[in-house]
Each structure stands twice: as structure tokens, then as C-alpha cells.
Enzyme design. Structure first.
Site, PDB file in Angstrom:
ATOM      1  N   CYS A 129      33.282  36.107  39.659  1.00  0.00           N
ATOM      2  CA  CYS A 129      34.484  36.798  40.125  1.00  0.00           C
ATOM      3  C   CYS A 129      35.221  37.510  38.994  1.00  0.00           C
ATOM      4  O   CYS A 129      35.608  38.681  39.126  1.00  0.00           O
ATOM      5  CB  CYS A 129      35.409  35.820  40.833  1.00  0.00           C
ATOM      6  SG  CYS A 129      35.783  34.315  39.881  1.00  0.00           S
ATOM      7  N   HIS A 243      42.954  36.889  40.974  1.00  0.00           N
ATOM      8  CA  HIS A 243      42.874  36.761  39.518  1.00  0.00           C
ATOM      9  C   HIS A 243      43.518  37.965  38.837  1.00  0.00           C
ATOM     10  O   HIS A 243      43.516  39.081  39.369  1.00  0.00           O
ATOM     11  CB  HIS A 243      41.417  36.698  39.063  1.00  0.00           C
ATOM     12  CG  HIS A 243      40.691  35.449  39.445  1.00  0.00           C
ATOM     13  ND1 HIS A 243      41.284  34.378  40.065  1.00  0.00           N
ATOM     14  CD2 HIS A 243      39.373  35.105  39.275  1.00  0.00           C
ATOM     15  CE1 HIS A 243      40.381  33.429  40.262  1.00  0.00           C
ATOM     16  NE2 HIS A 243      39.216  33.853  39.798  1.00  0.00           N
TER      17      HIS A 243
END
Length: 341
Positions: A129, A243
Site C-alpha cells: 500500500c 496513509h
């Protein structure tokens, strides 16, 4: 249009659940969807396009008749079961780490190296990710000036640890709000609420974590840059989802801030949010609260790297992206769509 029999391995987890939603949103040509999970989930139901589907136990036999399998299970399950899906005739797009660095397995971000899908041998790997979130905006700048070095700090949400990580942070927030003792952490190395944890994964001999080395190793493979130099620090932060990353790039050729902004504004998969004069902070720069539950990587704070001796060859930016969506499920479904085209 041809329709496909698609299976999701690990359908009940955070990424698997999101894959179901992404298949709906992207109008993927699914003729039949098989939801595979552990024995304890078998027999339960989940909804796809308004229809209740019964979850099946994930066994080698469950892949019979599948055209495409989306993997959302852990490394051990992926290694055990996904080769049997290939043997059954399916093409696998796997989100685990199990096959990413296998030289026989393409590692793909569609905005960067979609053509690598062509040389798959049954398995295509979905990158980490944090790698996806950093590289989607790095790629258009690399095309302009040739990136040779990255210095990155990541601020990774609880969602990176899946549904258990998100649940643990929520429990800690609730306990803190009630003035109760924080439950003993299970998903993380320490209490996450009111805290930062500068470790994701185990340490190597140099003191870097496995999560930090993924950006270098995966970045080299995805961008076809075997000499790419990366220094990365990964930190878990008390954010539920999405994130954030601070990225400094050093280039082989001069690049201006104006050129960088223009390239980012035009890049597929990127949204430029970079207005220091905006009245609202939400319009000045990306934040995880704004970038959750959507598929673009938002980029802002674009500026020169004033620490670089050659100040014309360095650019720094800040970016945010939803780890469960573009950082995992959406990217996997985008890869699967390449297989149908």
C-alpha cells in the site's frame, strides 16, 4: 461483453470486503462471484449487486471454473492456495507479499507499468500500500526528469493492519473517551491512540523494517529502475484510514516546481491539492480525513528540496491515499480489468 467467474480469497477481511465494493463500482464484467474465506465464515452471506451470496470455505477445489481470483488473504494462505487456483485455470491478482519479488511474477500499478501484465504466468502481484501511494505521484515526475533517489517518511493508518487494526484503534479511542484503561494491544506493538509507533514489520541487520524496504525493492521492480536508491521510515499513526507520506525526490535532470505541479495535475490517478493561500486547510493540502474512501492519490506541499546541493534537481511533496482502496483493493481490481481488455 464477456462475463467472468471471479473469486475473492479472503472475502470477509477489510480488503476483501472492499474488493466486492470495487467490483460493483467499476462495473466489472462479473458473471458469477465466489466468496472464499475460512471455515468459520463458511455459510454466512455477503451482498453483491443486491444479491445475497453464501461464503464458501477456501479450499483448492473451490477455484474450479474460476477465470480470475483476487487474493486478499495473508502470505501463508496465499502461498498454500493460490498456485492451486492457477492450476485450475484462473489468473490470480494477489494482494499479499507472497509473490511480489518473484522474478516470474509481474508487480503492477496500472498507472505505471500496465504492460507488465502481458508476461504473467498465472499470478500478478499487487504492490504494498505505501509503495502504491508513493509511486503513483512519483511516476509522472520520473518521466519528466528521471528519479534516482527517494527519501520517504510514511504516516500509516490503522487500516494497514486490516480490520483487526482498525477495531483496535476504535476500542482504544472509546476507552480513552470513557477514562478507562487502554486494552492491551494485539494488532500493534504498543498502544496506538495518543501515540506513534516507528516500526512496521521486523528489523533487518541495518535497522530498517520490512515495510521500509518494500518501497525500495518494489519500486525498483515496478518502475524498472534497478539502481533506484530509497531511504524510508515507516510510522504507524492513530488515524483510522488513509496513509500519508512525505516524499523527497532527487532527479537526474533539472525540474522546476512549476513543471512538477503541472505534471502532477495532469497525471492519471492523482489529484493536486496545493494552494497555500486557500482559506480552508482542506483546500491547501491533502489530509487523511479528506482522502479516505476514494481512489485518487492527493498531492500537495510541492516545493524545492533546499537541502540538495543542486537545488534544481530536488522536489519534495506530501501525499495521502486510502490504503484499503487504491493501496489494495482498487489497484487489484484495476489490474483484473486489464486482463479483460
Amino acid at each position: 461483453m464477456k462475463e467472468y467467474t471471479v473469486a475473492i480469497l479472503g472475502a470477509t477481511g477489510a480488503v476483501g470486503t472492499q474488493m466486492i465494493q470495487c467490483l460493483e463500482e467499476q462495473e466489472f464484467p462479473v458473471g458469477r462471484l465466489k466468496l472464499l474465506a475460512s471455515a468459520r465464515s463458511a455459510g454466512k452471506t455477503m451482498t453483491f449487486r443486491g444479491e445475497e451470496l453464501v461464503i464458501e470455505e477456501a479450499t483448492p477445489e473451490a477455484f474450479a471454473g474460476c477465470d480470475i481470483v483476487l487474493g486478499a488473504a495473508d502470505d501463508a494462505v496465499a502461498k498454500r492456495l493460490l498456485p492451486t487456483a492457477v492450476e485450475a485455470g484462473a489468473v490470480v491478482v494477489d494482494n499479499s507479499h507472497a509473490f511480489r519479488m518473484d522474478p516470474e511474477v509481474p508487480l503492477v500499478i496500472p498507472e505505471i507499468n500496465a504492460s507488465d501484465v502481458a508476461w504473467h504466468h498465472g499470478i500478478i502481484a499487487n504492490p504494498n500500500c505505501a509503495t502504491i501511494i508513493a509511486l503513483v505521484p512519483t511516476w509522472p515526475l520520473h518521466q519528466l526528469a528521471g528519479v534516482r533517489r527517494m527519501i520517504v517518511s510514511t504516516y500509516q493508518a490503522a487500516s494497514g493492519a486490516g480490520a483487526p487494526g482498525m477495531a483496535e484503534l476504535e476500542q482504544q479511542i472509546e476507552a480513552l473517551g470513557r477514562g478507562e484503561a487502554i486494552p492491551e494491544p494485539r494488532a500493534f506493538a504498543a498502544q496506538l491512540v495518543s501515540n506513534l509507533i516507528p516500526q512496521i514489520g521486523g528489523f533487518d541487520d541495518e535497522g530498517y523494517t520490512s515495510e521500509e524496504m518494500k518501497l525500495q525493492n518494489e519500486g525498483r521492480k515496478i518502475m524498472h529502475l534497478p539502481e533506484l536508491a530509497v531511504c524510508c521510515t515507516c510510522v504507524r499513526v492513530p488515524v483510522l484510514r488513509s496513509h500519508s507520506e512525505s516524499v523527497t525526490l532527487e532527479f537526474r535532470r533539472p525540474i522546476s516546481v512549476e513543471e512538477a505541479r503541472a505534471a502532477l495535475a495532469a497525471a492519471p490517478g492523482v489529484r493536486l491539492v496545493d494552494d497555500r493561500t486557500a482559506e480552508s486547510a482542506h483546500d491547501r493540502y491533502p489530509m487523511p480525513i479528506d482522502t479516505s474512501d476514494q481512489d485518487l492519490i492527493w498531492v500537495g506541499r510541492v516545493r524545492r528540496d533546499i537541502s540538495n546541493p543542486d537545488t534544481a534537481s530536488g522536489i519534495t511533496f506530501w501525499c495521502c491515499g486510502d490504503q484499503i482502496r487504491k493501496g489494495a483493493a482498487t489497484n487489484a481490481v484495476q489490474i483484473a480489468k486489464l486482463l479483460t481488455e
